[in-house]
Design an enzyme around this catalytic site. Structure first.
Site, PDB file in Angstrom:
ATOM      1  NE  ARG A 117      87.846 201.248  28.732  1.00  0.00           N
ATOM      2  CZ  ARG A 117      87.097 201.798  29.687  1.00  0.00           C
ATOM      3  NH1 ARG A 117      86.463 201.038  30.547  1.00  0.00           N
ATOM      4  NH2 ARG A 117      86.983 203.118  29.788  1.00  0.00           N
TER       5      ARG A 117
ATOM      6  NE  ARG B 101      83.564 200.089  26.781  1.00  0.00           N
ATOM      7  CZ  ARG B 101      83.759 201.374  27.096  1.00  0.00           C
ATOM      8  NH1 ARG B 101      83.147 201.887  28.143  1.00  0.00           N
ATOM      9  NH2 ARG B 101      84.568 202.120  26.396  1.00  0.00           N
TER      10      ARG B 101
ATOM     11  CG  PHE C 219      87.290 196.208  40.731  1.00  0.00           C
ATOM     12  CD1 PHE C 219      88.462 196.117  41.475  1.00  0.00           C
ATOM     13  CD2 PHE C 219      87.198 197.191  39.764  1.00  0.00           C
ATOM     14  CE1 PHE C 219      89.512 197.003  41.262  1.00  0.00           C
ATOM     15  CE2 PHE C 219      88.248 198.078  39.543  1.00  0.00           C
ATOM     16  CZ  PHE C 219      89.410 197.991  40.292  1.00  0.00           C
TER      17      PHE C 219
ATOM     18  CB  SER D 177      83.303 201.854  32.363  1.00  0.00           C
ATOM     19  OG  SER D 177      84.090 203.017  32.438  1.00  0.00           O
TER      20      SER D 177
ATOM     21  CD  GLU E  57      83.926 197.477  44.172  1.00  0.00           C
ATOM     22  OE1 GLU E  57      84.306 197.392  45.368  1.00  0.00           O
ATOM     23  OE2 GLU E  57      84.203 198.449  43.457  1.00  0.00           O
TER      24      GLU E  57
ATOM     25  CG  ASP F 181      92.393 202.549  33.906  1.00  0.00           C
ATOM     26  OD1 ASP F 181      92.940 203.658  34.094  1.00  0.00           O
ATOM     27  OD2 ASP F 181      91.182 202.416  33.724  1.00  0.00           O
TER      28      ASP F 181
END
Lengths: 278, 311
Positions: B164, B7, B80, B34, B55, B114
Site C-alpha cells: 500500500r 499501488r 479479500f 485504494s 468479491e 486497519d
C-alpha cells in the site's frame, strides 16, 4: 408457436436424454445424479435441439449461444445432450467418471467439447454467465447466455450477488433457468432452508420473471421466445419440475439425488421410459 | 533514497495496458481509490466494472469475461481477493486455467491502521497452494509496472501482491523483469538472503551493517514466488554457510516455505524471518508495525549472525 412436429421431436429427445442418463451414464450399482439430471431434461432438450444457435463441429464458434450448468452435478443431462448433438461419440457416455474419461463428475471445459465453464461448486454459474454476457456485449455479439440454476443452490449468497449485478448491468442477454424441483441432496428444500417465493425474489432484484411447467415443451419454447423480447433486464424462467421425472421410483425422491440403482430398478426405469414413447 | 507507491504504479500500468489492448478489462470491489484501479475507470469507463462489495461475484464474473477472450484484472485488498473468493479462484478460474489476473492490494501489514481484518499474513500461502496459479511479489514501483505488464502477457491465472505504501526503489526503471527469474541485488559469500517485497530493502540495510562486521551477505530479490526456479535456487545456495529468508508474510507457506521446499534435498541450514504465525494489529505507522513483528534490518542482521554462530 412451435409446430406439433417440433414439440413431438423435443419430447422424444428428452426421453432419449433420460435413457442415456439411466443406462449409459449411470448404470447398475453406481452412484449418479439421477434426480437432478432428469428434472431438467425437457429444458435442456429444448435449448440444445431447438432454441440455441450452436455448432457441434465448431464448439468455439464465436456466434454461439452459451449454456452453463450452474448445478454442475446434473452434468449427465448435458453430457447426454452434447453426445446426441454430436459434440463427441456416444461411446464416451459409458466411460463417464472413469479414470482418464472425457466426461468428469462435474463439467470440465478443459476435457469436454461443448462445456463452457467448470461448474459444480454451487452458486457460481450465474456470476460466470453474467461475465460472459458482459463480454459478449462489449464485443457486440448478439448471443444469449442460458444458465441453468438449481433451486437448492439458491441458498448460496453468491446467487444473489449475481442477481443484483446482472440487473444493475441490465444484462438482457442473460437468461437464468431455475430448475425448481424442490428437493436437495438430503431432502425437501423447504425443510432445510426455505427459499420462499423464487419468482418474487428475482423480480425484487430487478429481473423479468416467467413461471412455467418445466416439463411442458410448448410452455418452455414460449418462455424462451418471450425472453428474447425483454429489453434492459435479465430474465429468470422459473421452471416447476419434478426431481427424477419419468423414473417412477426416483420421482420426488431425495434418495436418488445421487443414488445407485439396483438391477431391478434399472429394468423399471427402462420400462418407465419405454412406456412414455408414442 | 527515492520512493514511489506501488499501488500508484499498478493503476498507471493498468491504464497503459488498456491503451495497448482493448481486451484488458478491470473489475473492482469498491476499493478503487485504494487499489488505484480507479485510474483505469477514468480513461476506460466501458471496460471498468464496479462490482461493489461482492468479491465472490467479482471473481466469477471475471471468469466469464475471460471466457469471451477478455483479460480481466480483479481488485481488492489481498485479504479479500485471496480469502473471500478463494473457492471462485480455485473452482472455475484455476481448474480451467482461465486468464484472470488477481490483484491483492494493501498486502501484508502495509494497511497498518486497519488492523488484523485488513492485513494479509497468509495470501502468498493461499495462492501458492492453488495449481496453475502464478504468484508475483514486486519489490518496488518499477518492478510493479514490469510485473503487471508481464502478467498481462502470460496466459492463465496470476496473482500479484501489492504493497500500500511508498517503498524505496531497488530496481532500475528499465529492469529486465521476467516471471520466474531470481534477481541478486547484492553480492557476498557468507550468508545468502532470499527476500521479497518490502523486506528486500531491509535485507540490503542489514547487509550494509553486517559488512562493517566483516560478514558478506548476498541478497536475492524473489519477485516470483511461484513458479519458483528450484534449480536456480539450488545453484545460488551452493557454497553458502546458511540461508535466511525474509518476507512480510507468515513464515508458514510464503517465500520462506517456497525456498525451504526448493532446498529440501540440499544440506544448507535455513532460517526464516517473517510473521510468526500471528495476525496483524493496528498501528500508527508502517515501520512501527513492521518492527513490532520483527520485520526489520536489525532482525535480519541478528538472524544472519545467529546462523553464523555469532552473537
Amino acid at each position: 408457436m412451435a409446430s406439433p412436429a417440433t414439440v413431438e421431436k423435443l419430447q422424444a429427445k428428452a426421453l432419449t436424454l433420460r435413457e442415456h442418463i439411466v443406462t449409459d451414464l449411470i448404470g447398475v450399482g453406481k452412484a449418479g445424479h439421477l434426480g437432478g439430471s432428469c428434472s431438467g431434461a425437457e429444458l435442456v432438450a429444448a435449448l440444445y435441439f431447438h432454441k440455441m444457435k450452436h455448432d457441434p463441429n465448431n464448439p468455439a464458434w464465436e456466434g454461439r449461444d452459451r449454456f452453463l450448468l450452474s448445478k454442475g452435478h446434473a452434468a449427465l443431462v448435458q453430457y447426454a445432450a452434447l453426445a446426441e448433438a454430436g459434440y463427441f461419440p456416444k461411446e464416451e457416455l459409458g466411460k463417464c467418471k472413469t479414470l482418464g474419461a472425457m466426461l468428469q463428475g462435474h463439467p470440465d471445459m478443459t476435457k469436454t467439447p461443448g462445456i463452457e465453464a467448470n461448474t459444480g461448486s454451487l452458486g457460481q454459474g450465474l456470476s460466470i454467465g453474467s461475465g460472459i454476457a458482459l463480454g459478449l456485449r462489449l464485443d457486440g455479439i448478439a448471443s444469449k447466455v442460458y444458465v441453468m440454476v438449481g433451486d437448492g443452490e439458491l441458498a448460496e449468497g453468491q446467487i444473489w450477488e449475481a442477481a443484483m449485478a446482472a440487473a444493475s448491468y441490465k444484462l438482457d442477454n442473460l437468461v437464468a433457468i431455475i430448475d425448481n424441483n424442490q428437493i436437495q441432496a438430503t431432502g425437501p428444500i423447504a425443510e432445510r432452508m426455505d427459499i420462499g417465493p423464487v419468482a418474487a425474489k428475482f423480480a425484487a432484484f430487478g429481473w423479468e420473471t416467467i413461471e412455467i411447467d418445466g416439463h411442458d415443451i410448448p410452455a418452455i419454447l414460449a418462455a424462451l421466445d418471450q425472453a428474447d423480447q425483454i429489453k434492459g433486464k435479465p430474465i429468470a424462467i422459473i421452471a416447476a419440475t419434478v426431481k427424477g421425472k419419468c423414473i417412477s421410483f426416483a420421482e420426488h425422491n431425495a434418495a436418488f439425488h445421487n443414488g445407485a440403482m439396483t438391477a431391478e430398478q434399472m429394468e423399471i426405469a427402462k420400462s418407465d421410459l419405454q412406456k412414455l414413447r408414442r | 533514497m527515492t520512493t514511489k507507491s506501488l499501488r500508484q504504479a499498478y493503476g498507471e500500468t493498468l491504464v497503459e495496458l488498456g491503451r495497448e489492448n482493448k481486451n484488458i478489462v478491470v473489475l473492482e470491489a469498491d476499493l478503487g481509490k485504494s487499489t488505484m484501479s480507479i485510474l483505469f475507470q477514468k480513461e476506460f469507463p466501458d471496460r471498468y466494472f464496479e462490482m461493489s462489495i461482492a468479491e465472490a461475484n467479482m471473481a466469477s464474473t471475471a471468469a466469464g469475461l475471460a471466457l469471451t477472450g477478455k483479460i480481466p484484472f480483479i481488485n481488492s485488498f489481498a485479504v479479500f481477493s485471496t480469502g473471500r473468493c478463494f473457492d471462485q479462484l480455485r473452482q472455475t478460474i484455476s481448474i480451467a486455467g482461465l486468464n484472470v489476473k488477481i490483484c491483492g492490494s494493501s498486502a501484508g501489514l502495509s494497511d497498518y491502521g486497519d488492523g488484523s481484518t485488513h492485513q494479509s499474513v497468509e495470501d502468498m500461502a493461499i495462492m501458492r497452494a492453488i495449481p496453475k496459479m502464478t504468484v508475483l511479489v514486486p519489490v518496488d514501483a518499477h518492478q510493479t509496472r514490469q510485473a503487471v505488464r508481464a502478467m498481462a502477457k502470460r496466459p492463465g491465472p496470476c496473482y500479484i501482491r501489492i504493497n500500500r505504501n511508498e517503498l524505496p526503489f531497488v530496481t532500475a526503471e528499465q529492469g529486465d523483469f521476467e516471471i520466474g527469474k531470481l534477481y541478486p541485488v547484492r553480492d557476498g559469500g557468507d550468508i545468502l538472503v532470499f527476500a521479497n517485497g518490502v523486506m528486500v530493502s531491509k535485507a540490503l540495510e542489514a547487509a550494509d551493517s553486517l559488512a562493517k562486521e566483516g560478514i558478506a551477505v548476498k541478497v536475492v530479490n524473489v519477485p516470483t514466488v511461484k513458479p519458483l526456479d528450484k534449480q536456480a535456487v539450488l545453484a545460488m545456495a551452493a557454497g553458502f554457510k546458511a540461508i535466511v529468508t525474509a518476507e512480510e508474510h507468515s513464515v508458514i507457506g510464503g517465500l520462506g516455505g517456497a525456498i525451504a521446499e526448493a532446498m529440501s534435498e540440499a544440506p544448507v541450514p535455513l532460517s526464516m524471518v517473517g510473521i510468526e504465525d500471528r495476525f496483524g494489529t493496528s498501528a500508527t505507522g508502517y515501520d512501527e508495525l513492521l518492527a513490532c513483528y520483527g520485520l526489520t534490518a536489525d532482525a535480519i542482521a541478528a538472524r544472519v549472525r545467529k546462523m553464523l554462530g555469532r552473537r
